[in-house]
Motif scaffolding. Structure first.
Motif, PDB file in Angstrom:
ATOM      1  N   LYS A   1       0.843  -1.209   0.000  1.00 29.51           N
ATOM      2  CA  LYS A   1       0.000   0.000   0.000  1.00 29.51           C
ATOM      3  C   LYS A   1       0.873   1.252   0.000  1.00 29.51           C
ATOM      4  O   LYS A   1       0.603   2.202  -0.725  1.00 29.51           O
ATOM      5  CB  LYS A   1      -0.877   0.024   1.268  1.00 29.51           C
TER       6      LYS A   1
ATOM      7  N   SER B   1      -9.539  -9.834   6.789  1.00 28.22           N
ATOM      8  CA  SER B   1     -10.586  -8.959   6.283  1.00 28.22           C
ATOM      9  C   SER B   1     -11.366  -8.329   7.432  1.00 28.22           C
ATOM     10  O   SER B   1     -11.359  -8.840   8.556  1.00 28.22           O
ATOM     11  CB  SER B   1     -11.525  -9.743   5.369  1.00 28.22           C
ATOM     12  N   ASP B   2     -12.038  -7.238   7.092  1.00 25.00           N
ATOM     13  CA  ASP B   2     -12.847  -6.528   8.070  1.00 25.00           C
ATOM     14  C   ASP B   2     -14.166  -7.279   8.221  1.00 25.00           C
ATOM     15  O   ASP B   2     -14.869  -7.505   7.244  1.00 25.00           O
ATOM     16  CB  ASP B   2     -13.092  -5.101   7.558  1.00 25.00           C
TER      17      ASP B   2
ATOM     18  N   THR C   1     -17.268  -4.726   7.102  1.00 23.62           N
ATOM     19  CA  THR C   1     -17.376  -4.271   5.709  1.00 23.62           C
ATOM     20  C   THR C   1     -16.985  -5.362   4.707  1.00 23.62           C
ATOM     21  O   THR C   1     -17.269  -5.239   3.524  1.00 23.62           O
ATOM     22  CB  THR C   1     -16.432  -3.082   5.465  1.00 23.62           C
TER      23      THR C   1
ATOM     24  N   GLU D   1     -14.104  -5.854   3.687  1.00 26.68           N
ATOM     25  CA  GLU D   1     -12.924  -5.381   2.972  1.00 26.68           C
ATOM     26  C   GLU D   1     -11.731  -6.305   3.252  1.00 26.68           C
ATOM     27  O   GLU D   1     -11.440  -6.637   4.404  1.00 26.68           O
ATOM     28  CB  GLU D   1     -12.606  -3.949   3.441  1.00 26.68           C
TER      29      GLU D   1
ATOM     30  N   PHE E   1      -7.881  -7.022   3.481  1.00 21.37           N
ATOM     31  CA  PHE E   1      -6.625  -6.288   3.618  1.00 21.37           C
ATOM     32  C   PHE E   1      -5.444  -7.107   3.091  1.00 21.37           C
ATOM     33  O   PHE E   1      -4.525  -6.581   2.474  1.00 21.37           O
ATOM     34  CB  PHE E   1      -6.400  -5.897   5.086  1.00 21.37           C
TER      35      PHE E   1
END
Ligand code: SER
Length: 610
Positions: free
Chosen positions: A477, A560-561, A564, A566, A568
């Motif tokens: 990132k 992951s979240d 949500t 999401e 990572f």
């Protein structure tokens, strides 16, 4: 009848009788306690155990349920136990096994799709051999009984009813099969013997009645000293295995498997100067090599990789010894890939890998071979001892077979047992060294990447391991997706992560990466684990470590979240990991430095939450 048609005939025979035809599973088994696939039943272990349902469970190779309680396959198999015998008339390392299988037979059911047991299995075998192939059965064997398992009278009476009267009784060693690995299904068998043109009786078909589960290895079962007991499986099953090469030999009326159309054209490619035994070894080893590489095995000094390396190097030794021109091995591999490619398309798909690995291993070995041969000539002793042979192995990578082959008379008294014992002694010495390093407790975990000596250390390295995944994702990132893992090493104190990147990181970049990791820790994201095919995993975008070779089914860890969804981080990985990132505590980068050209190294630690 040509071999290729015999294989088809077998599968068609069982398809017409309600069996689902399943492709061969990989030579690299799912079961980590087994080095290589040795039998067709391995991919069905779960069905015998009642852990998979023929109508419900998605079969990983067909991507749908079997849809029948009966299945059949031609299975790629490999038996390391026979390596030293290859070269004689009958032994191979790689071979194909034709098999029909039945799961969950219930007495009273009678259609083929509903499964079958002794009567069904024996009748199929009899019909296939005598009616379909028009061959005759010389004799059969049945289980004579033991303290725990009664004599198999039922099989005898089925054979008798079919007109087979030469029924011989054998014991646990010969006609009780399994388990494979550290535990599994097993049971009494009945074997079918046929006569070769040379008048020799050979076993061609082994029919196993999986009635039991044994909670230990076959060695423990045979020794009877472990105290472990056979347990009845809830539903009985059938597992049969017929040696394809042997069936072809009997059907084509040849004296040995090497005279069949599977091998004869390959042997003919080698000049008459090459001794017959060596021709057979070369052809067996190149065939096995092609299949192993196509399934993802790569030469190494460990496990399946070492088996492959031994096969390749031994073939190279003969190539060198007889000065066989390089195009001959090329032609052999070409013919092998094309002869089998129709049925096993992975060979065609990985044709380039096979060539490339062969070339790489040859280049690595050529020098060793030269030096080793020189060394071997210098050995003064009249006889090469196991100890000196082991030194040659350690310094030059010369495998036992090669030392034996090249050492000639000097190795007359060297045996495989003595060499293996020496090998083991050295393993123990190096293990003892490791244990000392880890406080004499022994290692609880050693994945190569991760090492822990006790429960407490295991918890710490597990936290560091998950943190390493977070670090890689954070670096991608912050500094970009050209970051790729180049290696990692995790001890109880720290993680060390190497990755590709062309320059030194700035202090800001380091801080930023550290912050990203700590944010994910604070969000207490979940770590989930799933298994999937290698292709699906690649498609999912999971990061994989390019230096590593992966099996057909791989294990993927995702951070992951929970809320949500999401993602990572997603990586190919064998674990272990924490279940929630909060368990990591806090994360700190200690040092960033160069590891080698184009590769950076970060050391980082984790601390308990204050
Ligand atoms: N599992 C048995 C064998 O390998 C029968 O397939 O012989």
């Amino acid at each position: 009848m040509e071999a290729i048609d015999i294989r088809k005939k077998f599968l068609k025979f069982f398809e017409e009788r309600g069996h689902t035809i399943v492709p061969s599973s990989s030579l690299i088994p799912d079961d980590p306690s087994v080095l290589l696939t040795t039998a067709g039943m391995q991919q069905f272990k779960k069905y015998y155990m009642g852990e998979a349902d023929p109508y419900m469970t998605i079969h990983p190779l067909t991507a749908k349920p079997l849809g029948s309680k009966s299945a059949a396959s031609a299975q790629k198999s490999f038996r390391t136990s026979d390596i030293d015998e290859v070269g004689d008339e009958g032994h191979l390392t790689f071979f194909e096994m034709l098999g029909n299988f039945s799961f969950g037979y219930k007495p009273g059911e009678s259609s083929p799709k509903s499964g079958y047991f002794k009567k069904g299995a024996i009748t199929y075998a009899f019909d296939f051999i005598t009616k379909e192939m028009e061959l005759s059965i010389s004799y059969v064997t049945i289980f004579k009984g033991s303290d725990a398992v009664p004599k198999d009278e039922e099989s005898r009476s089925v054979w008798n009813s079919l007109g087979v009267t030469d029924v011989r009784e054998e014991g646990m060693e010969d006609v009780f099969w399994g388990p494979t690995g550290t535990s599994g299904p097993c049971g009494p068998t009945t074997e079918v013997y046929c006569k070769t043109v040379a008048g020799k009786d050979v076993e061609i078909w082994n029919i196993v009645f999986n009635e039991f589960f044994y909670p230990g290895s076959r060695e423990e079962l045979l020794s009877g000293s472990s105290g472990k007991k056979l347990e009845s499986l809830k539903v009985a099953g059938v597992d049969t295995g017929m040696g394809f090469e042997r069936l072809v030999m009997i059907s084509q009326k040849k004296a040995t498997i090497f005279d069949t159309d599977l091998f004869a054209p390959l042997l003919e490619l080698l000049s008459s100067a090459v001794e017959l035994r060596h021709k057979r070894i070369i052809v067996d080893h190149l065939r096995a090599m092609s299949f192993l590489i196509a399934d993802g095995v790569r030469p190494s000094n460990k496990e399946a990789g070492y088996v492959l390396r031994r096969l390749m190097r031994r073939a190279f030794v003969y190539e060198h010894m007889y000065q066989i021109p390089p195009h001959v091995f090329d032609a052999l591999v070409h013919d092998i890939v094309h002869e089998y490619g129709e049925f096993y398309p992975e060979l065609l798909k990985h044709n380039d890998d096979i060539r490339e690995e062969m070339k790489k291993e040859y280049d690595k070995f050529a020098n060793t071979l030269k030096q080793g041969v020189k060394k071997l000539k210098e050995v003064k002793e009249d006889s090469i001892t196991a100890e000196s042979a082991f030194r040659l192995y350690e310094s030059f990578g010369l495998p036992y077979e090669i030392i034996k082959e090249l050492g000639g008379a000097k190795t007359a008294s060297l045996t495989r047992e003595a060499f293996d014992a020496e090998f083991k002694r050295h393993q123990e010495i190096s293990r003892a060294g490791q244990e000392k390093k880890f406080g004499g407790h022994g290692l609880l975990l050693d994945t190569g990447e991760l090492k822990a000596a006790n429960e407490e250390e295991l918890k710490k390295v597990t936290r560091l391991h998950t943190a390493t995944h977070l670090l890689q994702a954070a670096l991608r990132k912050v500094i970009g997706s050209e970051v790729h893992q180049d290696g990692s090493d995790i001890t109880v104190e720290r993680t060390r992560f190497d990755f590709t990147f062309p320059r030194k990181l700035t202090p800001e970049e380091i801080k930023q990466a550290e912050n990203v990791v700590n944010e994910v820790i604070q969000k207490d994201m979940q770590m989930t684990h799933e298994e999937m095919s290698y292709e699906d995993a690649l498609k999912s975008g999971a990061l994989h470590f390019f230096k590593e070779k992966y099996p057909l089914r791989v294990s993927i860890y995702t951070v992951s979240d929970k809320k949500t969804g999401e993602v990572f981080s997603k990586e190919f990985c064998g674990g272990p990991h924490v279940t929630h990132t909060g368990e990591i505590g806090s994360f700190k980068i200690i040092k960033e430095e160069a590891s080698s050209a184009g590769v950076r190294r970060i050391r980082a630690a984790v601390e308990d939450k204050k």
